[in-house]
Scaffold this motif. Structure first.
Motif, mmCIF file in Angstrom:
data_model
loop_
_atom_site.group_PDB
_atom_site.id
_atom_site.type_symbol
_atom_site.label_atom_id
_atom_site.label_comp_id
_atom_site.label_asym_id
_atom_site.label_seq_id
_atom_site.Cartn_x
_atom_site.Cartn_y
_atom_site.Cartn_z
ATOM 1 N N ASP A 137 -11.278 2.667 2.892
ATOM 2 C CA ASP A 137 -10.140 2.018 2.233
ATOM 3 C C ASP A 137 -9.187 1.481 3.289
ATOM 4 O O ASP A 137 -8.677 2.241 4.122
ATOM 5 C CB ASP A 137 -9.376 3.016 1.354
ATOM 6 N N CYS A 142 -0.533 -7.382 5.650
ATOM 7 C CA CYS A 142 -0.308 -7.669 4.232
ATOM 8 C C CYS A 142 0.602 -8.875 4.037
ATOM 9 O O CYS A 142 0.659 -9.435 2.933
ATOM 10 C CB CYS A 142 0.286 -6.449 3.532
ATOM 11 N N CYS A 189 -2.436 3.523 4.443
ATOM 12 C CA CYS A 189 -2.828 2.181 4.872
ATOM 13 C C CYS A 189 -3.526 2.223 6.231
ATOM 14 O O CYS A 189 -2.968 2.714 7.212
ATOM 15 C CB CYS A 189 -1.606 1.270 4.949
ATOM 16 N N MET A 192 -6.500 -0.250 2.074
ATOM 17 C CA MET A 192 -5.257 -0.060 1.327
ATOM 18 C C MET A 192 -5.572 0.546 -0.036
ATOM 19 O O MET A 192 -6.620 0.266 -0.620
ATOM 20 C CB MET A 192 -4.523 -1.392 1.111
ATOM 21 N N CYS A 237 0.841 -1.203 0.000
ATOM 22 C CA CYS A 237 0.000 0.000 0.000
ATOM 23 C C CYS A 237 0.871 1.246 0.000
ATOM 24 O O CYS A 237 1.994 1.236 0.522
ATOM 25 C CB CYS A 237 -0.896 0.001 1.236
ATOM 26 N N SER A 290 -3.368 0.667 -3.587
ATOM 27 C CA SER A 290 -2.151 0.017 -4.064
ATOM 28 C C SER A 290 -2.003 0.135 -5.572
ATOM 29 O O SER A 290 -2.983 0.168 -6.318
ATOM 30 C CB SER A 290 -2.175 -1.466 -3.673
ATOM 31 N N HIS A 319 -8.115 -0.647 -4.707
ATOM 32 C CA HIS A 319 -8.595 -0.297 -3.374
ATOM 33 C C HIS A 319 -9.094 -1.566 -2.689
ATOM 34 O O HIS A 319 -9.899 -2.308 -3.256
ATOM 35 C CB HIS A 319 -9.744 0.709 -3.451
#
Length: 764
Positions: A665, A195, A175, A667, A170, A669, A715
């Protein structure tokens, strides 16, 4: 080509010494508070003073990370920390919180500030804005490609880029996964790294699992740009940053030395020896697989490692068989007693152990060589052909420790010796930066009976500098006549002179000792116009049709909706490397680069991470900013405290926005799990996530919806929509609802419910 700064991590004093002695130009470290690595060793006040003095004596700069979000009730403690760092000779601060930046600029105008990567600076407009804010450097997002680095360098601000170490999937500062799911905020230095856990990609409607090569769908490889150093130097980046404040000193020392030698070789027009051998050394220290990352447009299988989220080392052998509690292994590389090893198993439950016992021909031995068959004690069942990995090379560790014990470079010094018979010898020393010191002997000089003190003998004694950060450049012998002095007196004078010189070198900003914090004046802020009472951000045409006639302000970042519905307020995207321009009266701003691009009335979103009244005031002092949404990291009580502090300071209520409903959200990315598994992960804008609904599924069976925005950034949403309770709603703020997965009917029900609540509260 301009020589870049080599910036090294220091999570402990041992790591700092390793960085300095292997050639770092600067180190970055954290104090025990307000640093983005709360679980690193970090430095208390005494250790920090020691670290700064040590680094300055070795001509290395110290940057302290104060790169977390600061809550309102922490502002006084944060300001006290800044006082301490300023008066203890720290070269610069790496800062995330906008409010803290604003306060430091007014309290200590000469204190150098670097915009942390947590500020989410990923375009040249963001670089320009922090330059106008008075910052000296911007740490660009790891996702920034090298071509964009070159563009950003044209803004005239120092740029810092990550060149080695762990990557986040992210964008830094964006994040919320660890915060929302586990109560450990990455923006507060407490990331739990969710993650790096296993996930599956599934179709949301059917539950069908998408086939994947491994479970760790969000785990990137480690960045390694050692072979791209020349291109990075040409990019205009000012500082090359190595990630790793959680890593051991040997890792820091070896990576710093590798980059030091490569940078110096490139600038000298030489090719460093054994680049392949250096890469093997680096792999042994720590790697999840190496990638050149987003800097060089890596994606899909060239970026992510779905097989294992931890150190994989290098392969040094293959299991042949197993019997009597031992595995027989044929080696392809050397093995030594004390090495860390891992045997890979198909079920992912690898076997890790230390090579305390190595057998050859049923006899204990200290090592094994390539081509030999050795035995290792392993009781867990292992299949033939399994890979044996070396995760720690004990001999390499000893080599690095020896290298780190002595500085890679030393400061040249010049000695001048003066005196006459019957007087003490005076020894002056001066370094290449102009620092000077002097010492005198306790005993007086005497006429020489045999061997007088000539330049050769003096050079021999004064050149004994192995245990110092100095090297001898010259000796100027100005003694009057043939004189004698015991060697011990010369050695003691040398020691005292160099100690005095080191003390002078340790203090780089002596003027700060006399300076106190300036009186901090409030910013100039003109009272703003009221915001719309209810703001609703939408994603689909169905939502737009359902809400078009309601008395709310619709917002969207979807170009087709903005064009089709004139009443929709445009929103920028959270990530905009080359942003679009909107010529509209109102605009929702998702990132700080927007502040430089427009004179439109802006509503700054939670992406600005406002967690205190100083940050709120800074944004509202911008002419174009009409309102500010609170960070999603704070609760309604904290929001109320910010509003009260602002009103007490400025005499009017701030136009704020409270996020009251919607999927947040977790993340944002550049890496898309949908494209990576259904295509090859290398091409953007595939639209697959708009043709079918997907989610990431964790081991608990929880689903996290994923979709791509208008610019194809991925997202990952929380598993259920967030919603404030009625008693938590602030009638003095505008309310924001974010609709993503909801259909038209559900969207209308939700919005009408909040309209009724707001009307009722305002009517009371």
């Amino acid at each position: 080509m301009k020589r870049p700064e080599l910036l090294a991590p220091a999570g402990s004093m041992d790591a700092l010494i390793a960085a300095v002695n292997n050639g770092a130009d600067a180190v970055y470290l954290g104090s025990t508070r307000f640093g983005a690595r709360a679980y690193a060793g970090n430095f208390d006040e005494q250790q920090l003073r020691q670290a700064v003095r040590y680094c300055h004596q070795h001509e290395v700069k110290v940057y302290v990370t104060v790169n977390t979000l600061i809550f309102e009730n922490e502002l006084d403690d944060a300001k006290a920390l800044i006082d301490f760092l300023y008066h203890n000779d720290v070269d610069a601060l790496i800062v995330q919180d906008l409010g803290l930046v604003s306060w430091i600029r007014r309290a200590y105008p000469d204190f150098e500030l670097h915009a942390s990567t947590q500020m989410h600076i990923h375009n040249r407009e963001g670089v320009r804005w922090v330059r106008q804010l008075g910052m000296k450097r911007a740490v660009l997002a790891r996702e920034t490609p090298v071509e964009l680095v070159r563009e950003c360098a044209e803004e005239g601000l120092d740029l810092e880029i990550f060149v080695y170490g762990a990557l986040c999937v992210c964008y830094s500062g964006e994040c919320l996964m660890s915060s929302i799911n586990g109560g450990r905020s990455g923006n507060r230095g407490q990331c739990a790294q969710p993650c790096r856990l296993p996930y599956q990609l599934v179709e949301r409607d059917s539950g069908r699992v998408i086939e994947a090569p491994g479970e760790y769908l969000l785990s990137p490889m480690d960045l390694n740009t050692l072979d791209q150093v020349e291109e990075l130097i040409r990019s205009g980046a000012t500082s090359f940053k190595i990630e790793g404040r959680m890593k051991r000193p040997e890792y820091v020392g070896a990576v710093v030395r590798a980059y030091r030698e490569k940078i110096d070789a490139v600038l000298a027009g030489m090719r460093p020896a054994s680049e392949e051998g250096e890469q093997i050394r680096l792999k042994k220290l720590f790697n999840r697989g190496f990638t050149t990352g987003y800097l060089f447009h890596q994606s899909g299988p060239a970026l992510m490692n779905p097989l294992r989220p931890n150190h994989v080392g290098i392969r040094i052998g293959t299991v042949l068989s197993q019997r009597n509690g031992r595995v027989q292994v044929k080696l392809t590389a050397p093995l030594h007693q004390g090495d860390g090893l891992r045997i890979l198993r198909e079920n992912g439950e690898d076997i890790g152990f230390i090579a305390n016992y190595i057998y050859k021909h049923d006899l204990l031995c200290a090592q094994g060589q390539p081509g030999e068959i050795i035995e290792l004690p392993v009781r867990e069942k292992v299949r033939p052909e399994a890979a044996l990995l070396q995760t720690t090379d004990s001999e390499l560790m000893k080599e690095i420790q020896a290298q780190s014990a002595q500085p890679a470079r030393r400061t040249a010094v010049r000695f001048t010796i003066r005196g006459r018979a019957g007087e003490p010898m005076l020894l002056d020393v001066c370094d290449e930066m102009g620092f000077q010191a002097q010492a005198r002997t306790e005993q007086v000089l005497q006429p020489a009976q045999k061997a007088p003190l000539d330049t050769g003998r003096l050079t021999q004694q004064l050149g004994k500098l192995n245990d110092t950060p100095f090297q001898l450049e010259s000796v100027d012998n100005q003694l009057e006549g043939a004189l004698f002095l015991p060697v011990q007196q010369i050695n003691e004078a040398r020691r005292q002179a160099l100690d005095h010189l080191a003390q002078r070198r340790a203090v780089r900003y002596p003027e700060r000792a006399q300076l106190q914090r300036q009186a901090v004046q409030p910013l100039t802020i003109h009272e703003k116009q009221p915001l719309p009472g209810l703001i609703v951000q939408i994603e689909t045409r169905e939502q737009a049709e359902a809400l078009a006639e309601l008395p709310v302000q619709l917002i969207s970042s979807v170009p087709a909706l903005i064009q089709a519905y004139p009443q929709i307020m445009p929103s920028t995207l959270r990530v905009q490397e080359h942003p679009a321009r909107y010529e509209t009266e109102w605009l929702q701003a998702e990132e700080i680069g927007t502040l430089i691009r427009t004179t439109t009335r802006l509503i700054c979103t939670s992406g600005f991470n406002v967690t205190n009244s100083e940050a709120l005031a800074l944004l509202l002092s911008q002419t174009s900013v009409a309102g500010v949404e609170f960070s999603l990291e704070i609760n309604p009580i904290q929001q109320s405290a910010i509003r009260e502090a602002f009103k007490e300071q400025y005499g009017f209520s701030a136009p704020t926005v409270q996020y009251v409903y919607g999927y947040r959200d977790l993340m944002v990315s550049k890496a898309c799990p949908v494209n990576r598994l259904l295509k090859d992960g290398t091409k953007r804008n595939c639209q697959l996530c708009h043709q079918q609904a997907y989610a990431l599924k964790n081991k608990k069976g929880e689903l996290y919806p994923v979709f791509g925005d208008a610019a194809c950034y991925s997202h990952c949403l929380e598993k259920t929509p967030f919603e404030l309770k009625t008693g938590e709603l602030d009638p003095h703020s505008a309310w924001k609802l974010r609709l993503t997965l909801e259909d038209g009917a559900a969207s209308r029900r939700i919005v009408e419910r909040f309209l009724r609540i707001r009307n009722r509260i305002q009517g009371e």
